[in-house]
Design an enzyme around this catalytic site. Structure first.
Site, short mmCIF file in Angstrom:
data_model
loop_
_atom_site.label_atom_id
_atom_site.label_comp_id
_atom_site.label_asym_id
_atom_site.label_seq_id
_atom_site.Cartn_x
_atom_site.Cartn_y
_atom_site.Cartn_z
N HIS A 1 37.10 33.13 38.29
CA HIS A 1 37.26 34.57 38.47
C HIS A 1 36.08 35.29 37.82
O HIS A 1 35.97 35.33 36.58
CB HIS A 1 38.57 34.94 37.77
CG HIS A 1 39.00 36.35 37.95
ND1 HIS A 1 39.47 36.83 39.16
CD2 HIS A 1 39.05 37.39 37.09
CE1 HIS A 1 39.80 38.10 39.01
NE2 HIS A 1 39.55 38.47 37.78
N SER B 1 38.15 42.26 40.84
CA SER B 1 39.45 42.12 40.19
C SER B 1 40.25 43.42 40.26
O SER B 1 40.44 43.95 41.34
CB SER B 1 39.24 41.64 38.76
OG SER B 1 40.40 41.00 38.31
C1 GTR Z 1 44.46 40.18 35.28
C2 GTR Z 1 45.39 40.65 36.37
C3 GTR Z 1 44.70 40.53 37.69
C4 GTR Z 1 43.30 41.10 37.66
C5 GTR Z 1 42.58 40.84 36.36
C6 GTR Z 1 41.32 41.67 36.12
O1 GTR Z 1 45.06 40.15 34.05
O2 GTR Z 1 46.53 39.86 36.33
O3 GTR Z 1 45.46 41.12 38.69
O4 GTR Z 1 43.34 42.43 37.96
O5 GTR Z 1 43.38 41.05 35.27
O6 GTR Z 1 41.23 42.81 36.53
O7 GTR Z 1 40.45 41.16 35.45
#
Ligand code: GTR
Length: 420
Positions: A401, A260
């Site tokens: 995710h 991420s």
């Molecule tokens: C979210 C963001 C993503 C990603 C994520 C993370 O809020 O929008 O781009 O980076 O966080 O790092 O878990």
């Protein structure tokens, strides 16, 4: 005209209501990607030597000046102290060390803790994965002997984190993301660091973390001065500095990994530090492997408003204006060439635009080809849970995710063919 409303949530992360994220492939605009293989003055780049001598530096500069900004200086003296050293971690499979790295002469000044695992069965130095964790090194395993981070952490009621301080309740809270047993059993080392040691992840005007060393209070910020992602990338390189004199890790075979926001970071670290032997981006999305010009899922304006401290100020010029970007993220990925790169997506992570992540890697292909390396063979994504591995690799797995054992199994397999 698009009217934007931005409000700040309790977590301190801004959430804007408009424009809505697009999840419809039919609404992806027609876009033209900036050319990788043409120099700024229009000359064709036709060989690995042209890339290495001329074009790579241009692309690096474009990515730096329009996306992440500069990295902090690296001419500092690092000091290391062993905090702990046990031979019976992970059911007796791992030698585990906690090494504190100080960035100044002051023991209370900016510092980071490296959590280092190596297989007890190793004969000689081992290749390794290096990457940041989100919750502190003590969150990687539920072992009461691990030091609980004293750095700022995001509040998290479920794990008893209140007032931004980690407690006993957060031990092991991130263990599902770190397949330590699989990694050491496959003969690899693992080094992980709490990213908040290097720069706490909130917008404080660049005063804390390593910024305390390099920034002068009250000084105006250059439009290409690096944000937190540059700071975190810098920290990974300092970890590699330390590993270069480690007796157990083969620093020439270190894969830089991140999930991420930390996947955006691993790509940028791999781009700025060619000592990393392999680069892995796990669900890095917007600002990472995904093409910004697709305007799918999270977009440049949204990420800049949610996380004003991640990128350089210039990046804001492209809020709701991605087609004006003189770079895109295939260029970030191409900076890893000819080293092996793995980009991974998750099908329920449409916010990160899996197709855009795939195409980011696909369009970096011509640079790999200059070096005689095999890029992705087609612009059509593979099926779910069907990894493609050549000299680069990609998979889209089922689920959300996250970082899962499935992801690690693929990274280990890819490393087996490139880091051995
Ligand atoms: C979210 C963001 C993503 C990603 C994520 C993370 O809020 O929008 O781009 O980076 O966080 O790092 O878990």
């Amino acid at each position: 005209m698009v009217v934007l409303t931005v409000s700040v949530s309790n977590s301190g992360e801004a959430q804007d209501k408009a424009p809505e994220a697009n999840y419809d492939e039919a609404k992806v605009p027609k876009y033209v990607l900036p050319e990788l293989l043409k120099t700024n003055d229009g000359k064709a780049v036709t060989s690995a030597a042209d890339w290495t001598k001329v074009r790579r530096a241009e692309v690096l500069q474009l990515v730096q000046d329009n996306i992440f900004g500069t990295l902090p200086p690296n001419d500092i003296k690092l000091r290391t102290k062993v905090r702990s050293d046990v031979k019976d971690a992970i059911n007796g499979l791992a030698h585990r060390r906690e090494l504190t790295v100080y960035f100044t002469d002051d023991d209370k000044g900016p510092q980071m803790d490296l959590l280092v695992y190596t297989p007890v069965s190793a004969k000689g130095k081992v290749p390794a994965f290096l990457g940041y964790n989100f919750n502190g090194n003590h969150a990687v395993e539920k072992d009461p002997r691990l030091h609980i981070t004293e750095s700022w952490v995001r509040n998290d009621k479920e794990h008893g984190i209140d007032k931004n301080l980690a407690t006993e309740a957060s031990r092991g809270s991130e263990s599902s993301r770190w397949a330590v047993e699989k990694i050491v059993s496959a003969g690899y080392g693992l080094i992980t660091i709490y990213y908040g040691d290097v720069d706490p992840d909130f917008d404080d005007g660049f005063k804390n973390g390593i910024h305390a060393i390099f920034e002068k209070p009250g000084q105006p910020r250059a439009s290409n001065a690096g944000g937190s992602i540059s700071a975190w990338a810098w920290g990974l390189s300092r970890a590699l500095d330390v590993l270069e004199s480690d007796a157990e890790i083969d620093a020439k075979k270190v894969a830089v990994f991140g999930h991420s926001r930390l996947g955006k970071t691993s790509l940028w670290a791999g781009a700025t530090d060619e000592r990393f032997a392999m680069v892995i981006s796990n669900n890095s999305g917007c600002g990472g492997a995904a093409l910004s010009k697709r305007e799918f899922g999270e977009r440049v304006g949204r990420i800049n408003r949610s996380f004003p401290h991640w990128f350089c100020l210039n990046h804001r010029k492209y809020n709701e204006n991605e087609q004006a970007l003189p770079v895109d993220h295939h260029m970030l990925i191409a900076l890893a060439a000819p080293r092996p790169v793995y980009v991974a997506s998750a099908v329920e992570d449409q916010w990160a635009d899996p197709k855009g992540e795939y195409l980011g890697l696909y369009h970096a292909g011509p640079v790999f080809e200059l070096f005689g390396k095999k890029p992705l063979p087609t612009d059509v994504m593979p099926d779910l849970n069907q990894p493609v591995m050549t000299d680069v690799a990609y998979h889209i797995r089922s689920g959300k995710h996250d970082v899962t054992d499935y992801d690690w199994e693929q990274y280990i397999k890819f490393a087996n063919s490139h880091l051995r």
